[in-house]
Write a protein that holds these residues in place. Structure first.
Motif, PDB file in Angstrom:
ATOM      1  N   ILE A 214     133.440  -1.867 103.439  1.00 36.83           N
ATOM      2  CA  ILE A 214     132.635  -2.168 102.259  1.00 36.83           C
ATOM      3  C   ILE A 214     132.646  -3.664 101.970  1.00 36.83           C
ATOM      4  O   ILE A 214     133.702  -4.293 101.906  1.00 36.83           O
ATOM      5  N   VAL A 215     131.447  -4.217 101.800  1.00 35.27           N
ATOM      6  CA  VAL A 215     131.296  -5.627 101.431  1.00 35.27           C
ATOM      7  C   VAL A 215     131.071  -5.746  99.921  1.00 35.27           C
ATOM      8  O   VAL A 215     131.596  -6.644  99.270  1.00 35.27           O
ATOM      9  N   ALA A 216     130.277  -4.850  99.372  1.00 38.90           N
ATOM     10  CA  ALA A 216     130.005  -4.851  97.930  1.00 38.90           C
ATOM     11  C   ALA A 216     129.728  -3.423  97.500  1.00 38.90           C
ATOM     12  O   ALA A 216     129.321  -2.573  98.296  1.00 38.90           O
ATOM     13  N   LEU A 217     129.955  -3.168  96.203  1.00 42.21           N
ATOM     14  CA  LEU A 217     129.829  -1.814  95.681  1.00 42.21           C
ATOM     15  C   LEU A 217     129.215  -1.862  94.285  1.00 42.21           C
ATOM     16  O   LEU A 217     129.484  -2.776  93.506  1.00 42.21           O
ATOM     17  N   GLY A 218     128.392  -0.896  93.972  1.00 40.57           N
ATOM     18  CA  GLY A 218     127.845  -0.799  92.620  1.00 40.57           C
ATOM     19  C   GLY A 218     126.811  -1.861  92.326  1.00 40.57           C
ATOM     20  O   GLY A 218     125.871  -2.082  93.101  1.00 40.57           O
ATOM     21  N   ALA A 219     126.971  -2.537  91.193  1.00 42.80           N
ATOM     22  CA  ALA A 219     125.980  -3.508  90.734  1.00 42.80           C
ATOM     23  C   ALA A 219     125.798  -4.662  91.724  1.00 42.80           C
ATOM     24  O   ALA A 219     124.669  -5.120  91.965  1.00 42.80           O
ATOM     25  N   LYS A 220     126.900  -5.146  92.307  1.00 42.95           N
ATOM     26  CA  LYS A 220     126.795  -6.238  93.275  1.00 42.95           C
ATOM     27  C   LYS A 220     126.016  -5.812  94.511  1.00 42.95           C
ATOM     28  O   LYS A 220     125.213  -6.582  95.052  1.00 42.95           O
ATOM     29  N   ALA A 221     126.240  -4.578  94.954  1.00 45.20           N
ATOM     30  CA  ALA A 221     125.511  -4.075  96.109  1.00 45.20           C
ATOM     31  C   ALA A 221     124.031  -3.873  95.778  1.00 45.20           C
ATOM     32  O   ALA A 221     123.159  -4.121  96.616  1.00 45.20           O
ATOM     33  N   LYS A 222     123.736  -3.430  94.556  1.00 41.53           N
ATOM     34  CA  LYS A 222     122.340  -3.241  94.153  1.00 41.53           C
ATOM     35  C   LYS A 222     121.589  -4.567  94.175  1.00 41.53           C
ATOM     36  O   LYS A 222     120.417  -4.628  94.568  1.00 41.53           O
ATOM     37  N   ASP A 223     122.260  -5.652  93.757  1.00 40.76           N
ATOM     38  CA  ASP A 223     121.629  -6.970  93.778  1.00 40.76           C
ATOM     39  C   ASP A 223     121.323  -7.434  95.206  1.00 40.76           C
ATOM     40  O   ASP A 223     120.495  -8.332  95.402  1.00 40.76           O
ATOM     41  N   MET A 224     121.983  -6.809  96.182  1.00 43.55           N
ATOM     42  CA  MET A 224     121.800  -7.208  97.579  1.00 43.55           C
ATOM     43  C   MET A 224     120.684  -6.419  98.272  1.00 43.55           C
ATOM     44  O   MET A 224     120.309  -6.752  99.395  1.00 43.55           O
TER      45      MET A 224
ATOM     46  N   VAL B 233     125.888   0.822  98.030  1.00 43.04           N
ATOM     47  CA  VAL B 233     127.025   0.224  98.723  1.00 43.04           C
ATOM     48  C   VAL B 233     126.498  -0.675  99.835  1.00 43.04           C
ATOM     49  O   VAL B 233     125.505  -0.358 100.481  1.00 43.04           O
ATOM     50  N   ALA B 234     127.154  -1.826 100.020  1.00 42.13           N
ATOM     51  CA  ALA B 234     126.824  -2.733 101.116  1.00 42.13           C
ATOM     52  C   ALA B 234     127.935  -2.637 102.153  1.00 42.13           C
ATOM     53  O   ALA B 234     129.117  -2.789 101.828  1.00 42.13           O
ATOM     54  N   ILE B 235     127.560  -2.363 103.400  1.00 37.54           N
ATOM     55  CA  ILE B 235     128.507  -2.114 104.478  1.00 37.54           C
ATOM     56  C   ILE B 235     128.343  -3.156 105.574  1.00 37.54           C
ATOM     57  O   ILE B 235     127.214  -3.529 105.939  1.00 37.54           O
ATOM     58  N   SER B 236     129.464  -3.623 106.116  1.00 35.02           N
ATOM     59  CA  SER B 236     129.426  -4.526 107.264  1.00 35.02           C
ATOM     60  C   SER B 236     129.040  -3.737 108.516  1.00 35.02           C
ATOM     61  O   SER B 236     129.610  -2.678 108.792  1.00 35.02           O
TER      62      SER B 236
ATOM     63  N   ILE C  41     124.978  -7.150 107.555  1.00 34.73           N
ATOM     64  CA  ILE C  41     125.322  -6.384 106.351  1.00 34.73           C
ATOM     65  C   ILE C  41     124.140  -5.494 105.988  1.00 34.73           C
ATOM     66  O   ILE C  41     122.991  -5.937 106.003  1.00 34.73           O
ATOM     67  N   THR C  42     124.434  -4.237 105.655  1.00 35.34           N
ATOM     68  CA  THR C  42     123.397  -3.297 105.249  1.00 35.34           C
ATOM     69  C   THR C  42     123.707  -2.763 103.862  1.00 35.34           C
ATOM     70  O   THR C  42     124.787  -2.206 103.642  1.00 35.34           O
ATOM     71  N   ALA C  43     122.790  -2.974 102.919  1.00 36.29           N
ATOM     72  CA  ALA C  43     122.925  -2.415 101.566  1.00 36.29           C
ATOM     73  C   ALA C  43     122.072  -1.160 101.498  1.00 36.29           C
ATOM     74  O   ALA C  43     120.885  -1.187 101.853  1.00 36.29           O
ATOM     75  N   THR C  44     122.660  -0.077 101.059  1.00 29.57           N
ATOM     76  CA  THR C  44     121.952   1.204 101.114  1.00 29.57           C
ATOM     77  C   THR C  44     122.362   2.132  99.988  1.00 29.57           C
ATOM     78  O   THR C  44     123.436   1.973  99.394  1.00 29.57           O
ATOM     79  N   ARG C  45     121.498   3.106  99.722  1.00 31.80           N
ATOM     80  CA  ARG C  45     121.815   4.216  98.825  1.00 31.80           C
ATOM     81  C   ARG C  45     122.107   5.428  99.708  1.00 31.80           C
ATOM     82  O   ARG C  45     121.198   5.921 100.387  1.00 31.80           O
ATOM     83  N   PRO C  46     123.333   5.937  99.733  1.00 29.75           N
ATOM     84  CA  PRO C  46     123.662   7.055 100.628  1.00 29.75           C
ATOM     85  C   PRO C  46     123.234   8.422 100.114  1.00 29.75           C
ATOM     86  O   PRO C  46     123.575   9.434 100.715  1.00 29.75           O
TER      87      PRO C  46
END
Length: 334
Positions: A39-49, A30-33, A57-62
């Motif tokens: 949430i900015v992006a979730l799933g596959a889109k967040a993984k690409d980030m 998940v990508a979080i502002s 913006i922080t993309a992370t695996r929780p």
């Protein structure tokens, strides 16, 4: 009437099922502002980030090792996945059955339940991951014989011997598919003085990685940064180098299986020798891993037909057969 959903909330991927069907499959990213925590992006889109996010913006695996490390971010991610699965309605909130590593502590179990409640669930039930995986692969867990399951996920490997509908002995190590990627990153850093990201390491693993020399696919190229001059570079990595890189995490998995076999009662050990080991989980898709385990353990190893989905399939079967398997579930409500 509330809908019941099964969830395989893994370190690498999240899979959701309903009425026996897989309705969602997405990376657990998940990508979080950083400004409003939305949430900015979730799933596959967040993984690409991952590793590419701009400031703010922080993309992370929780999740790490199959358990939650950031409850707030995890609940936001779970909520987003449940919304994609149309789990909410005006009149009801969903009931969620979710898997958890067998060796998870009471604190880790409570953290998972709390995250799912915060995501909007009405009731939550936990089921041990190796038991759900065994049911999903078709093993007769209720029979008076021993069955052994090895579930190699993204963050942890679950090994269990099951008989009479319960886990007799088990072990869990926080070593799995993601650790193969980390090992490749460290190997190239040490031997080639080249720094690459975990996403690039995963691509290398898929392109030419294998656990056994008979499954060698040659070589692949990857781009990174040269640590000697800080310039961009491209290197060619062979399949044998990938096997050398991931040898240590594979050895830890093999040791975990051996420890479980050593703790198994003799009568069940005889069953396992006769019927073999069932291998499942996303990490088990590494080429040649079943051959390697079979040679090292001296026991037949069978690859599950749908290794990535086995846990969620198992949860579906528990839901469908609640009269026979309902005692596996203990619901909590809030």
């Amino acid at each position: 009437m509330a809908k019941i959903y099964g969830m395989d909330l893994g370190t690498a991927n999240t899979i959701i099922c309903h009425k026996g069907d897989i309705i969602l499959r997405a990376p657990s990213v998940v990508a979080i502002s950083d400004y409003d925590r939305e949430i900015v992006a979730l799933g596959a889109k967040a993984k690409d980030m991952l590793g590419k996010t701009p400031v703010g913006i922080t993309a992370t695996r929780p999740l790490k090792g199959g358990v939650i490390t950031d409850g707030d971010v995890a609940s936001k991610m779970i909520r987003g996945f449940l919304e994609r699965a149309n789990a909410f309605s005006i009149f009801s909130r969903p009931i969620v059955i979710v898997c958890i590593p067998h060796k998870a502590t009471g604190v880790e179990r409570r953290a998972l339940e709390d995250a799912i409640f915060e995501a909007g669930a009405r009731n939550v039930a936990l089921i041990d991951e190796p038991l759900a995986a065994a049911i999903g692969t078709g093993l007769r867990v209720g029979a008076a014989k021993g069955s052994m399951i090895v579930d190699i996920g993204g963050g942890s490997t679950e090994v269990a011997v099951i008989s009479h509908g319960g886990i007799v002995t088990a072990s869990s190590v926080r070593v799995a598919g993601d650790h193969f990627d980390d090992a490749i990153v460290d190997y190239l850093k040490d031997t080639r003085h080249t720094l690459i990201g975990t996403s690039s390491a995963e691509e290398l693993k898929i392109a030419c990685g294998s656990a056994h020399k008979d499954f060698d696919l040659g070589s692949a190229t990857v781009s990174g940064r040269n640590l000697l001059n800080s310039m961009c570079c491209t290197v060619t990595v062979t399949g044998s180098e990938i096997r050398e890189a991931i040898a240590d995490p594979l050895e830890e998995i093999i040791d975990s299986i051996k420890r479980t076999l050593e703790a198994t009662p003799p009568e069940l050990s005889a069953d396992i020798y006769d019927y073999g080991i069932m291998l499942t989980g996303g990490g088990s898709r590494l080429r040649g891993i079943s051959r390697l385990l079979q040679e090292r353990l001296g026991i037949r190893v069978t690859q599950a037909k749908r290794p990535l989905e086995a846990v969620c399939i198992g949860i579906s079967r528990v839901i469908e057969s609640e009269k026979q398997l309902g005692d596996l579930l203990r619901y909590r409500s809030r």
